[in-house]
Design a protein around this motif. Sequence first.
Motif, PDB file in Angstrom:
ATOM      1  N   GLY A   1       0.796  -1.217   0.000  1.00  0.00           N
ATOM      2  CA  GLY A   1       0.000   0.000   0.000  1.00  0.00           C
ATOM      3  C   GLY A   1       0.826   1.263   0.000  1.00  0.00           C
ATOM      4  O   GLY A   1       0.321   2.357  -0.284  1.00  0.00           O
ATOM      5  N   GLY A   2       2.119   1.132   0.332  1.00  0.00           N
ATOM      6  CA  GLY A   2       2.981   2.298   0.430  1.00  0.00           C
ATOM      7  C   GLY A   2       4.144   2.258  -0.543  1.00  0.00           C
ATOM      8  O   GLY A   2       3.988   1.903  -1.706  1.00  0.00           O
ATOM      9  N   THR A   3       5.329   2.600  -0.036  1.00  0.00           N
ATOM     10  CA  THR A   3       6.521   2.749  -0.868  1.00  0.00           C
ATOM     11  C   THR A   3       7.647   1.887  -0.325  1.00  0.00           C
ATOM     12  O   THR A   3       7.878   1.848   0.888  1.00  0.00           O
ATOM     13  N   LEU A   4       8.352   1.213  -1.232  1.00  0.00           N
ATOM     14  CA  LEU A   4       9.546   0.447  -0.863  1.00  0.00           C
ATOM     15  C   LEU A   4      10.761   1.162  -1.427  1.00  0.00           C
ATOM     16  O   LEU A   4      10.848   1.398  -2.637  1.00  0.00           O
ATOM     17  N   PHE A   5      11.685   1.530  -0.543  1.00  0.00           N
ATOM     18  CA  PHE A   5      12.909   2.223  -0.951  1.00  0.00           C
ATOM     19  C   PHE A   5      14.089   1.263  -0.820  1.00  0.00           C
ATOM     20  O   PHE A   5      14.396   0.787   0.274  1.00  0.00           O
ATOM     21  N   LEU A   6      14.740   0.966  -1.950  1.00  0.00           N
ATOM     22  CA  LEU A   6      15.892   0.065  -1.979  1.00  0.00           C
ATOM     23  C   LEU A   6      17.150   0.890  -2.222  1.00  0.00           C
ATOM     24  O   LEU A   6      17.409   1.343  -3.343  1.00  0.00           O
ATOM     25  N   ASP A   7      17.929   1.097  -1.176  1.00  0.00           N
ATOM     26  CA  ASP A   7      19.146   1.904  -1.272  1.00  0.00           C
ATOM     27  C   ASP A   7      20.314   1.034  -1.741  1.00  0.00           C
ATOM     28  O   ASP A   7      20.413  -0.134  -1.377  1.00  0.00           O
ATOM     29  N   GLU A   8      21.196   1.623  -2.558  1.00  0.00           N
ATOM     30  CA  GLU A   8      22.365   0.930  -3.111  1.00  0.00           C
ATOM     31  C   GLU A   8      21.959  -0.378  -3.784  1.00  0.00           C
ATOM     32  O   GLU A   8      22.523  -1.447  -3.518  1.00  0.00           O
ATOM     33  N   ILE A   9      20.996  -0.288  -4.679  1.00  0.00           N
ATOM     34  CA  ILE A   9      20.444  -1.479  -5.330  1.00  0.00           C
ATOM     35  C   ILE A   9      21.483  -2.185  -6.200  1.00  0.00           C
ATOM     36  O   ILE A   9      21.386  -3.383  -6.452  1.00  0.00           O
ATOM     37  N   GLY A  10      22.500  -1.462  -6.650  1.00  0.00           N
ATOM     38  CA  GLY A  10      23.534  -2.070  -7.482  1.00  0.00           C
ATOM     39  C   GLY A  10      24.324  -3.148  -6.777  1.00  0.00           C
ATOM     40  O   GLY A  10      25.038  -3.912  -7.424  1.00  0.00           O
ATOM     41  N   ASN A  11      24.204  -3.247  -5.451  1.00  0.00           N
ATOM     42  CA  ASN A  11      24.946  -4.255  -4.694  1.00  0.00           C
ATOM     43  C   ASN A  11      24.242  -5.605  -4.641  1.00  0.00           C
ATOM     44  O   ASN A  11      24.803  -6.573  -4.128  1.00  0.00           O
ATOM     45  N   LEU A  12      23.003  -5.677  -5.141  1.00  0.00           N
ATOM     46  CA  LEU A  12      22.294  -6.957  -5.121  1.00  0.00           C
ATOM     47  C   LEU A  12      22.931  -7.928  -6.107  1.00  0.00           C
ATOM     48  O   LEU A  12      23.344  -7.538  -7.204  1.00  0.00           O
ATOM     49  N   SER A  13      22.967  -9.199  -5.750  1.00  0.00           N
ATOM     50  CA  SER A  13      23.516 -10.208  -6.644  1.00  0.00           C
ATOM     51  C   SER A  13      22.605 -10.370  -7.855  1.00  0.00           C
ATOM     52  O   SER A  13      21.423 -10.017  -7.829  1.00  0.00           O
ATOM     53  N   TYR A  14      23.157 -10.947  -8.921  1.00  0.00           N
ATOM     54  CA  TYR A  14      22.402 -11.126 -10.158  1.00  0.00           C
ATOM     55  C   TYR A  14      21.193 -12.038  -9.928  1.00  0.00           C
ATOM     56  O   TYR A  14      20.121 -11.829 -10.500  1.00  0.00           O
TER      57      TYR A  14
END
Length: 468
Positions: A248-261
């Motif tokens: 219902g709201g907002t999801l903020f993903l900081d430094e998303i480039g660090n997630l594995s493939y």
Amino acid sequence: MKTILIVDDEIHICTLLTTILTKEGYKVDHSVSGTMALKMIKEKSYDVIFCDYRLKDKEIDGSILSLRIREMSPATSIIVMTGYPDVRIAIQLIKQGIYDYVVKPLNASQAILLVQKALLHQAVLSKEQLPPAMHLTADPVSTYVSHRGQLSQFVYGNGNTSKELHTQIKLIAPTDYSVIILGETGTGKESVAQLIHSQSRRKDKPLVAIDCGSLSRELASSELFGHEKGAFTGAIQARIGAFQEADGGTLFLDEIGNLSYEVQTALLRTIQERVVRPVGSAREVHVDIRIIVASNEDLQQAVLQGRFRDDLYYRLNEFTINVPPLRERREDLPLFVSTFKQAVEDELERECGPLSDEVLAAFYNYPWPGNIRELKNVMRRICLLSTEKAPINMESLPEELHPVSRELAMSAIPGTEENLKNVTRQAEYQKILDVLQQVRFNKSQAARLMNIDRKTLYNKLHTLNILL
């Protein structure tokens, strides 16, 4: 009706993109020749032009064509397409003023998002086209409730760069567009995300923030999507993930480039389908969320280097906000200093002395590698050391703000052990700063380049008083 031109020597690509974009309500023309395209542009104006980089024209390729289009129609957004991505070419073209550089083939959603993003960007640049409610207010400071439930302030600044940032936030906030926020460490990317949420239709719903840089590969799926009891060793009870928490709201993903493939792949499906499957579960849960992500590295370059999924990038990149570094906002320093000083005085419940002219000069001459966050920490330090409203002088400043220390001109006597330690310390300080600037303050990349682990880098940052 917005107009689009497709320039590609492969007719099936022209036909495909024309069909996709016409169905979206755009007026679309196409050309298989760069020379013919220039003639069409002379006779008709276009809002967006898709241009193949490797045209078969003998005298004109995509680079030359884009330059000529820029000369003939500066307001047109140019999107260069290529089947052979090259980072150097991408950088060169973007410096020449094209809007975007993308890899073929494009699917329908990518093409549509590119056009929407380009048109939205044009609206930002043409402020007179914005609805009255979107125009800037005179107040450079906004108050909002942070995702932690605290009353917080966001300082826009008064400079042209800051006003542009303000305009973009007010434009994108009421929509449900996914947003990529780019900027160096400490520029306030999370604050921008919080402000977008606070001005959106979802402001009364949760804002959940996740630091992807702190997620291990093993636990990332659990943190994002949740898990069932017994799904893995240590899963002693079920838990919901960030997607369900933000429903219902907002999801903020900081430094998303660090997630594995692998996690990027799972993230793409979740964003596309708006369904979550917890780890160890066969059931799917529908979620209604807005996605905002942030990165201190260029995600386009990460896509070209194969470190970030191109389809995930296009799914997320409905709009991009670039948060400028503090060194590009020096005209805002007096406002920032005044605002942060007042905040610290409220925190300490006492007034602090004025900043001396020497201190203000040091502020203007310092490059602020830690940006707004570093400035806030410096203000907390110098106000804490201030006594009885006496002027705050250079003695209160951290070592790195002293011009002498930055130039390796140490005050210690040459040849002494203390001077050797200072020189070694300053050389290490400068090396770390150089590497951090090289990778746009991405600490994971910096650690890899210096052949140290992330924990060692954090220890050195603390020891050397580098505030990021």
